[in-house]
Design a protein around this motif. Structure first.
Motif: not given
Length: 98
Positions: A68-93
């Motif tokens: 599903i390479k045609h959904l490149d932007g949404m996949i990147n946002l979902f995958c790396y955005g989730g990693a960023i949100v998780g990292s910020v949460s870990a830093g906060y905690l």
């Protein structure tokens, strides 16, 4: 680093201490260790590197496995955005809650 340390931590705190194979550390000792900035930094790096590694592997699984390479932007946002949100949460905690 994460591939070596996380299984050890999971074994100790998930099996060995609860099942009584090893004597668990005292609560005050763990709080003292977690208050040290180096310990917090190492735990943050473990969490963040695991999240980004998982996001990268999941992204390429979607690309190569499901084709599903045609959904490149949404996949990147979902995958790396989730990693960023998780990292910020870990830093906060780790820095503000403990």
């Amino acid at each position: 680093m994460a591939a070596l340390l996380i299984p050890i931590l999971l074994f100790l705190f998930g099996l060995a201490f609860p099942l009584g194979w090893l004597s668990p550390p005292d609560h005050e000792y763990l709080r003292t260790v977690l208050r040290h900035p180096v310990t917090r930094g190492v735990l943050f790096l473990l969490c963040a590197s695991s999240l980004f590694h998982g996001a990268h592997r999941f992204r390429y699984t979607l690309y190569d496995g499901l084709q599903i390479k045609h959904l490149d932007g949404m996949i990147n946002l979902f995958c790396y955005g989730g990693a960023i949100v998780g990292s910020v949460s870990a830093g906060y905690l780790l820095w503000l809650v403990l």
